[in-house]
Motif scaffolding. Structure first.
Motif, PDB file in Angstrom:
ATOM      1  N   ARG A   1      -6.539   8.953   0.867  1.00  0.00           N
ATOM      2  CA  ARG A   1      -7.784   8.348   1.356  1.00  0.00           C
ATOM      3  C   ARG A   1      -8.171   8.912   2.723  1.00  0.00           C
ATOM      4  NH1 ARG A   1      -8.093   4.162   4.604  1.00  0.00           N
ATOM      5  NH2 ARG A   1      -5.956   3.532   4.138  1.00  0.00           N
ATOM      6  N   LEU A   2      -7.190   9.082   3.616  1.00  0.00           N
ATOM      7  CA  LEU A   2      -7.478   9.609   4.948  1.00  0.00           C
ATOM      8  C   LEU A   2      -7.995  11.045   4.869  1.00  0.00           C
ATOM      9  CD1 LEU A   2      -4.421   8.198   6.922  1.00  0.00           C
ATOM     10  CD2 LEU A   2      -6.808   7.478   7.140  1.00  0.00           C
TER      11      LEU A   2
ATOM     12  N   THR B   1       3.088  -4.650   3.312  1.00  0.00           N
ATOM     13  CA  THR B   1       2.530  -3.642   4.229  1.00  0.00           C
ATOM     14  C   THR B   1       1.271  -4.226   4.856  1.00  0.00           C
ATOM     15  OG1 THR B   1       1.357  -2.573   2.394  1.00  0.00           O
ATOM     16  CG2 THR B   1       3.461  -1.617   3.038  1.00  0.00           C
TER      17      THR B   1
ATOM     18  N   TYR C   1      -6.337   1.912   9.829  1.00  0.00           N
ATOM     19  CA  TYR C   1      -5.906   3.059   9.030  1.00  0.00           C
ATOM     20  C   TYR C   1      -5.274   2.608   7.719  1.00  0.00           C
ATOM     21  CZ  TYR C   1      -6.451   4.934  13.672  1.00  0.00           C
ATOM     22  OH  TYR C   1      -6.950   5.247  14.903  1.00  0.00           O
ATOM     23  N   PHE C   2      -4.650   1.448   7.762  1.00  0.00           N
ATOM     24  CA  PHE C   2      -4.010   0.872   6.584  1.00  0.00           C
ATOM     25  C   PHE C   2      -4.773  -0.393   6.204  1.00  0.00           C
ATOM     26  CE2 PHE C   2      -0.816   2.200   9.821  1.00  0.00           C
ATOM     27  CZ  PHE C   2      -0.726   3.513   9.400  1.00  0.00           C
ATOM     28  N   ARG C   3      -4.553  -0.872   4.976  1.00  0.00           N
ATOM     29  CA  ARG C   3      -5.394  -1.961   4.474  1.00  0.00           C
ATOM     30  C   ARG C   3      -4.596  -3.150   3.965  1.00  0.00           C
ATOM     31  NH1 ARG C   3      -7.798   0.903  -0.267  1.00  0.00           N
ATOM     32  NH2 ARG C   3      -5.730   1.860  -0.185  1.00  0.00           N
TER      33      ARG C   3
ATOM     34  N   GLU D   1       0.854  -1.190   0.000  1.00  0.00           N
ATOM     35  CA  GLU D   1       0.000   0.000   0.000  1.00  0.00           C
ATOM     36  C   GLU D   1       0.889   1.239   0.000  1.00  0.00           C
ATOM     37  OE1 GLU D   1      -3.739   2.082   2.385  1.00  0.00           O
ATOM     38  OE2 GLU D   1      -2.686   0.405   3.321  1.00  0.00           O
TER      39      GLU D   1
ATOM     40  N   CYS E   1      -2.597   6.092   0.915  1.00  0.00           N
ATOM     41  CA  CYS E   1      -3.186   6.119   2.257  1.00  0.00           C
ATOM     42  C   CYS E   1      -3.482   7.552   2.678  1.00  0.00           C
ATOM     43  CB  CYS E   1      -2.231   5.462   3.250  1.00  0.00           C
ATOM     44  SG  CYS E   1      -2.791   5.523   4.964  1.00  0.00           S
TER      45      CYS E   1
ATOM     46  N   ALA F   1      -0.020   8.121   7.740  1.00  0.00           N
ATOM     47  CA  ALA F   1       0.497   7.477   6.527  1.00  0.00           C
ATOM     48  C   ALA F   1       1.991   7.220   6.622  1.00  0.00           C
ATOM     49  CB  ALA F   1       0.193   8.342   5.308  1.00  0.00           C
TER      50      ALA F   1
ATOM     51  N   LEU G   1       3.612   3.842   6.673  1.00  0.00           N
ATOM     52  CA  LEU G   1       3.801   3.109   5.425  1.00  0.00           C
ATOM     53  C   LEU G   1       5.034   3.583   4.663  1.00  0.00           C
ATOM     54  CD1 LEU G   1       0.089   3.007   4.206  1.00  0.00           C
ATOM     55  CD2 LEU G   1       1.416   1.112   5.157  1.00  0.00           C
TER      56      LEU G   1
ATOM     57  N   GLU H   1       2.262   4.964   0.517  1.00  0.00           N
ATOM     58  CA  GLU H   1       2.044   5.992   1.531  1.00  0.00           C
ATOM     59  C   GLU H   1       1.099   7.081   1.010  1.00  0.00           C
ATOM     60  OE1 GLU H   1       4.974   8.693   4.436  1.00  0.00           O
ATOM     61  OE2 GLU H   1       5.798   7.518   2.783  1.00  0.00           O
TER      62      GLU H   1
END
Length: 354
Positions: A21-22, A89, A94-96, A13, A18, A36, A39, A15
């Motif tokens: 998206r946030l 990752t 928060y991360f996927r 994923e 992320c 982020a 990541l 950085e």
């Protein structure tokens, strides 16, 4: 003609994805950048993709880096006999990244690393700690708080408490006062973490000692605990804060290198001065490999006291491959740089199938 070479699919994923998206979900840009930044390993490893592709090609493999958002399409319809998925990752909140091994399983593709259930477990520090304690591992007891309210109270502690986010990142304390001496202060920290990151906090009795990182990569598929690399990580501070983390990785770390101010923590083999502690760490790793199914690539963090008392803080299924400590481990244990270690690990997995 389609290339029929065995292919290492390196799922990550980015950085930036992320962060975007946030922000789109309403996080302030400053906070989104901090979140982020965990990541940053994906940012740091991208410049090495060419070297990894060349190292794989020398071994008869294709190297295919795949962003997480592209993974559903890229993994669909792949030939399991000629595919290996390595997700680098993680994340369930928060991360996927935890979706990577799940997508591989959905498509019947073999993976390198832990299965997706462990991706979820290790990212929830409170639940993970409960499981590890149930397995008899030396994990500090813990409480859980959300925005100033106890969900589970921690045990009394004469040494004070350490407060860390439950699902965001790893062991860092975020704030410089994350070691505190009262439950009231711990609840105040939970309010600050919730306001900034919308996360619960784990509240553990503070344990003394030096920080230790244990790394593992089974370049040889049959490798066991003898291939662990266990080092004191002496950075000059008692624990890592968000500011400390930002200084080591990603864009901030690159800027520090350019300015000549970058400084890596010192790595010292634990066995050189505390062989009993190193033995106990190896026993903990063996237990996790046997009981939880940790395999292929992982890391563990400990605190080690002068009397060889060992405290397991956490385990991770996606250690930061381009980070200084993992590079040092690959060189010390396997005599390989990062690109060669990645390629050799993948090549041996394909060979072991044959």
């Amino acid at each position: 003609m389609t290339d029929q070479s065995p292919t290492l699919l390196f799922v990550y994923e980015p950085e930036r994805a992320c962060f975007d998206r946030l922000v789109a979900e309403g996080s302030p840009p400053t906070r989104a950048a901090e979140i982020a930044s965990y990541l940053a390993q994906s940012t740091d490893i991208e410049p090495e993709f060419d070297a990894m592709a060349q190292a794989c090609a020398r071994r008869g493999l294709r190297f295919d880096p795949v962003t997480l958002d592209d993974a559903p399409q890229v993994l669909a319809g792949r030939d399991p006999e000629r595919s290996l998925v390595w997700t680098i990752t993680d994340g369930i909140a928060y991360f996927r990244g935890g979706a990577g091994p799940a997508l591989a399983r959905l498509n019947g593709l073999p993976t390198l690393g832990a299965d997706d259930s462990l991706f979820a477990l290790c990212q929830d520090k409170f639940r993970s700690g409960a499981v590890l304690r149930a397995l008899g591992l030396p994990v500090p007891e813990a409480g859980l708080a959300r925005n100033g309210e106890w969900l589970a109270e921690p045990p009394a502690s004469a040494s004070g408490y350490f407060v860390k986010p439950n699902r965001l990142g790893a062991k860092i304390g975020i704030f410089s006062d994350s070691r505190c001496h009262s439950l009231e202060h711990a609840l105040d920290l939970s309010r600050r973490v919730f306001a900034a990151y919308r996360d619960d906090v784990v509240v553990q009795p503070y344990v003394a000692g030096r920080n230790v990182r244990t790394s593992f990569l089974a370049v040889q598929p049959e490798a066991g605990v003898e291939a662990l690399g266990t080092f004191f990580v002496d950075s000059g501070g008692d624990f890592q804060t968000m500011e400390d983390s930002l200084a080591l990785y990603g864009e901030t770390g690159a800027e520090a290198r350019a300015a000549g101010t970058y400084a890596e923590p010192e790595l010292v083999p634990v066995a050189a001065s505390q062989p009993l502690a190193a033995e106990r760490i190896g026993a903990s790793a063996s237990r996790l490999m046997q009981a939880l199914g940790l395999r292929d690539v992982f890391s563990m963090d400990f605190r080690v006291e002068a009397d060889d008392t060992v405290h397991l803080i956490e385990f991770e299924v996606c250690p930061g491959l381009p980070c200084f400590d993992f590079r040092a481990y690959c060189q010390a244990q396997w005599g390989l740089g990062l690109a060669e270690a990645v390629a050799e690990t993948a090549a041996r997995r394909f060979s072991s199938r044959g």
